[in-house]
Design a protein around this motif. Structure first.
Motif, PDB file in Angstrom:
ATOM      1  N   CYS A  22       0.858  -1.181   0.000  1.00 58.97           N
ATOM      2  CA  CYS A  22       0.000   0.000   0.000  1.00 58.97           C
ATOM      3  C   CYS A  22       0.898   1.237   0.000  1.00 58.97           C
ATOM      4  N   GLU A  23       0.592   2.183  -0.840  1.00 56.49           N
ATOM      5  CA  GLU A  23       1.426   3.384  -0.918  1.00 56.49           C
ATOM      6  C   GLU A  23       1.182   4.334   0.250  1.00 56.49           C
ATOM      7  N   ASP A  24       0.031   4.207   0.931  1.00 54.54           N
ATOM      8  CA  ASP A  24      -0.228   5.035   2.111  1.00 54.54           C
ATOM      9  C   ASP A  24       0.750   4.647   3.205  1.00 54.54           C
ATOM     10  N   VAL A  25       1.315   5.633   3.857  1.00 55.37           N
ATOM     11  CA  VAL A  25       2.271   5.401   4.940  1.00 55.37           C
ATOM     12  C   VAL A  25       1.844   6.243   6.139  1.00 55.37           C
ATOM     13  N   LEU A  26       1.899   5.636   7.307  1.00 54.15           N
ATOM     14  CA  LEU A  26       1.601   6.362   8.548  1.00 54.15           C
ATOM     15  C   LEU A  26       2.916   6.641   9.256  1.00 54.15           C
ATOM     16  N   GLU A  27       3.082   7.881   9.689  1.00 51.21           N
ATOM     17  CA  GLU A  27       4.257   8.232  10.491  1.00 51.21           C
ATOM     18  C   GLU A  27       3.802   9.066  11.677  1.00 51.21           C
ATOM     19  N   ILE A  28       4.180   8.594  12.864  1.00 47.78           N
ATOM     20  CA  ILE A  28       3.985   9.373  14.085  1.00 47.78           C
ATOM     21  C   ILE A  28       5.354   9.452  14.747  1.00 47.78           C
ATOM     22  N   ALA A  29       5.901  10.647  14.833  1.00 54.70           N
ATOM     23  CA  ALA A  29       7.272  10.844  15.307  1.00 54.70           C
ATOM     24  C   ALA A  29       7.381  10.565  16.808  1.00 54.70           C
ATOM     25  N   LEU A  30       8.043   9.466  17.120  1.00 54.03           N
ATOM     26  CA  LEU A  30       8.232   9.057  18.513  1.00 54.03           C
ATOM     27  C   LEU A  30       9.710   8.923  18.881  1.00 54.03           C
ATOM     28  N   LEU A  31      10.584   9.125  17.921  1.00 53.73           N
ATOM     29  CA  LEU A  31      12.017   8.953  18.109  1.00 53.73           C
ATOM     30  C   LEU A  31      12.530   9.760  19.300  1.00 53.73           C
ATOM     31  N   GLY A  32      13.272   9.095  20.173  1.00 50.52           N
ATOM     32  CA  GLY A  32      13.902   9.749  21.305  1.00 50.52           C
ATOM     33  C   GLY A  32      12.988  10.021  22.488  1.00 50.52           C
ATOM     34  N   LYS A  33      11.759   9.601  22.401  1.00 53.17           N
ATOM     35  CA  LYS A  33      10.813   9.832  23.498  1.00 53.17           C
ATOM     36  C   LYS A  33      10.876   8.682  24.499  1.00 53.17           C
TER      37      LYS A  33
END
Length: 176
Positions: free
Chosen positions: A133-144
């Motif tokens: 699927c070309e839809d991509v979900l991103e929720i920035a959690l890096l470093g938390k």
């Protein structure tokens, strides 16, 4: 009911990718059930000599889970500009099986910086014949830290984004 298998490519106990797939499961729309497969660390290293009747139980469980799912969601960290070994190992167990062929799949990300792993994982999955699927979900959690991660994932706007992403993926699955 659309059955979706969610896999985190991270084996870390406090993984943001694992937190994200768990949150997707909690926030799935009523027409979908998202089940988290959290046993990648138990998989033996892939060996083609161990396929067929010799397939280890954990590998068989993964193969069966992917086969039975209507679609697969993968959240993957980036290690040294690549896909982590544990996730690649899991995919290797699927290579010679029909489980991945035309199986709808969606990538989700907990870090905006995992660009190399995203590209590598998409290439691996296309090569394996997943229907990506070309839809991509991103929720920035890096470093938390874990409490911050849970707070971000509990925000109503992020819950809606997750529900909408799973719903869009379910539409992709239905259209196949």
């Amino acid at each position: 009911m659309i059955e979706i298998l969610a896999i985190s490519g991270s084996l870390r106990a406090a993984s943001t990718n694992s937190a994200l797939v768990s949150a997707l499961a909690r926030n799935a729309p009523p027409s979908c059930r998202v089940t988290v497969h959290d046993r990648l660390g138990r998989l033996p290293i892939f060996n083609p000599d161990d396929e067929g009747e010799r397939t280890p139980q954990e590998a068989s469980a993964l193969i069966d889970a992917v086969t039975q799912a209507d679609g697969v969601i993968i959240s993957c960290p980036e290690y040294a500009h690549g896909v982590p070994g544990g996730l690649k190992n899991a995919l290797d167990w699927l290579v010679s099986r029909d489980a991945a062929v035309a199986k709808p799949a969606m990538l989700v990300h907990a870090s905006p910086r995992s660009l190399f792993a995203r590209a590598a994982l998409a290439e691996i999955m296309r090569t394996m014949s997943f229907a990506l699927c070309e839809d991509v979900l991103e929720i920035a959690l890096l470093g938390k830290k874990p409490p911050e991660v849970e707070g971000i994932l509990a925000e109503p706007e992020n819950q809606l984004v997750m529900r909408d992403a799973v719903s869009a993926f379910a539409d992709f699955i239905r259209a196949r």
